[in-house]
Design an enzyme around this catalytic site. Structure first.
Site, PDB file in Angstrom:
ATOM      1  N   LYS A   1      80.593  71.232  31.563  1.00 34.87           N
ATOM      2  CA  LYS A   1      79.357  70.995  32.455  1.00 34.87           C
ATOM      3  C   LYS A   1      78.776  69.561  32.315  1.00 34.87           C
ATOM      4  O   LYS A   1      79.232  68.692  31.455  1.00 34.87           O
ATOM      5  CB  LYS A   1      78.269  71.943  32.137  1.00 34.87           C
ATOM      6  CG  LYS A   1      77.602  71.906  30.413  1.00 34.87           C
ATOM      7  CD  LYS A   1      76.645  70.898  30.288  1.00 34.87           C
ATOM      8  CE  LYS A   1      76.327  70.756  28.935  1.00 34.87           C
ATOM      9  NZ  LYS A   1      75.413  69.237  28.663  1.00 34.87           N
TER      10      LYS A   1
ATOM     11  N   PRO B   1      86.789  66.848  25.986  1.00 34.04           N
ATOM     12  CA  PRO B   1      86.915  66.108  24.847  1.00 34.04           C
ATOM     13  C   PRO B   1      85.771  66.799  23.801  1.00 34.04           C
ATOM     14  O   PRO B   1      84.771  67.228  24.407  1.00 34.04           O
ATOM     15  CB  PRO B   1      86.457  64.563  25.065  1.00 34.04           C
ATOM     16  CG  PRO B   1      85.940  64.728  26.582  1.00 34.04           C
ATOM     17  CD  PRO B   1      86.952  65.848  27.290  1.00 34.04           C
TER      18      PRO B   1
ATOM     19  N   SER C   1      81.445  76.463  26.234  1.00 34.31           N
ATOM     20  CA  SER C   1      82.406  76.878  27.129  1.00 34.31           C
ATOM     21  C   SER C   1      83.626  77.703  26.696  1.00 34.31           C
ATOM     22  O   SER C   1      83.897  78.774  27.097  1.00 34.31           O
ATOM     23  CB  SER C   1      83.123  75.728  28.018  1.00 34.31           C
ATOM     24  OG  SER C   1      83.436  76.384  29.478  1.00 34.31           O
TER      25      SER C   1
ATOM     26  N   ASP D   1      73.836  76.644  24.719  1.00 33.96           N
ATOM     27  CA  ASP D   1      74.684  76.414  25.946  1.00 33.96           C
ATOM     28  C   ASP D   1      75.704  77.552  26.612  1.00 33.96           C
ATOM     29  O   ASP D   1      75.929  77.461  27.752  1.00 33.96           O
ATOM     30  CB  ASP D   1      75.652  75.081  25.991  1.00 33.96           C
ATOM     31  CG  ASP D   1      74.625  73.708  26.251  1.00 33.96           C
ATOM     32  OD1 ASP D   1      73.305  73.841  26.635  1.00 33.96           O
ATOM     33  OD2 ASP D   1      75.238  72.653  25.740  1.00 33.96           O
TER      34      ASP D   1
END
Length: 288
Positions: free
Chosen positions: A11, A95, A105, A137
């Protein structure tokens, strides 16, 4: 089902504003997040022995209980009394420690993969509730697309479809501590904030230029002061085809938004050959 393959997408922050600091030490934020087509590949499969095994292409990445994927799978195995073992092949492209939510994620992908692989029948909301336990997140990484994030990041509102665009990501060879950035953020001396309402209006109109004109990340006030290279990358992107450029998250990655494919690849090439950033990627906007 014996195995499943999941794409764990990165994101970027189209905007990041910090409203204030809470009594519990967390910060209230208001930010717009956008999924992009840069992703890790996660292959999850059942194994006979009741254990969790993770292999990855990065030698420095922990593959034990320090890994978010491991933590999520262990939690689900205990919660749903799963006695079957789980093997994960985690191929990292995003990265690490880059402000791109790679770890979050991956954890979200583990939730989705386990849900399908073992037919756990968790709803999206149930998965998001579990995700919140492991990282702010993760709920967004489950929702994906274009979203307004508020509170400490747990209040999510899906927005309209983000206009198609090319995204060049550049990460300099530095690591930034999120704790350091938030710890040194002076909310009383923020001169320029992102115009979140104008960005949302631009998204609804499909106006990429309006979006880019109103982007902003107030964490840049801390990170750029310590690492001026971030501002150098932003300036370089704007001088070489980007219509907008911003640091994502607490850094150090910077992204540029471009309308033209050839300009995007040309910008990425220049960033590489001139050694302006250590990692450079060219990708596109992901819409659900």
């Amino acid at each position: 089902m014996y195995r499943i393959n999941i794409k764990a997408r990165a994101k970027i922050n189209i905007s990041l504003d910090v409203i204030g600091k809470r009594e519990d030490g967390y910060h209230d934020v208001k930010m717009i997040m956008q999924t992009i087509n840069l992703y890790d590949k996660i292959n999850i499969k059942k194994i006979r022995k009741d254990e969790i095994k993770i292999q990855t292409n990065l030698s420095f990445l922990p593959i034990d209980e320090r890994n978010l994927v491991y933590k999520v799978i262990k939690f689900l195995k205990e919660k749903y009394k799963i006695k079957t073992g789980v093997f994960v092949d985690l191929y990292k492209v995003i990265p690490v420690a880059a402000g791109l939510a790679g770890g979050s994620s991956d954890a979200a992908a583990a939730l989705v993969g386990m849900n399908r692989l073992f037919n756990l029948r968790m709803s999206l909301n149930e998965m998001m509730e579990i995700g919140t336990m492991f990282g702010a997140d993760i709920p967004y990484c489950l929702l994906r697309g274009t979203a307004l994030s508020e509170g400490i990041g747990e209040k999510l509102t899906s927005l309209g479809r983000f206009p198609d665009a090319y995204v060049v990501i550049a990460k300099p060879g530095i690591n930034v501590s999120t704790g350091f950035v938030y710890g040194n953020l002076d909310l009383n001396n923020i001169d320029v904030r992102p115009d979140t309402d104008k960005i949302i209006e631009g998204i609804n109109k499909g106006d990429l230029h309006q979006i880019c004109m109103n982007m902003g990340n107030i964490l840049e006030t801390v990170t750029i002061k310590k690492y001026p290279v971030i501002n150098e990358i932003k300036d370089y992107m704007m001088k070489n085809g980007a219509i907008g450029s911003l640091m994502t998250g607490s850094g150090p990655s910077v992204f540029g938004i471009l309308e033209d494919k050839h300009k995007a690849y040309n910008l990425a090439h220049k960033l590489k050959v001139n050694n302006i950033a250590k990692f450079v990627y060219t990708t596109t906007i992901f819409n659900n």
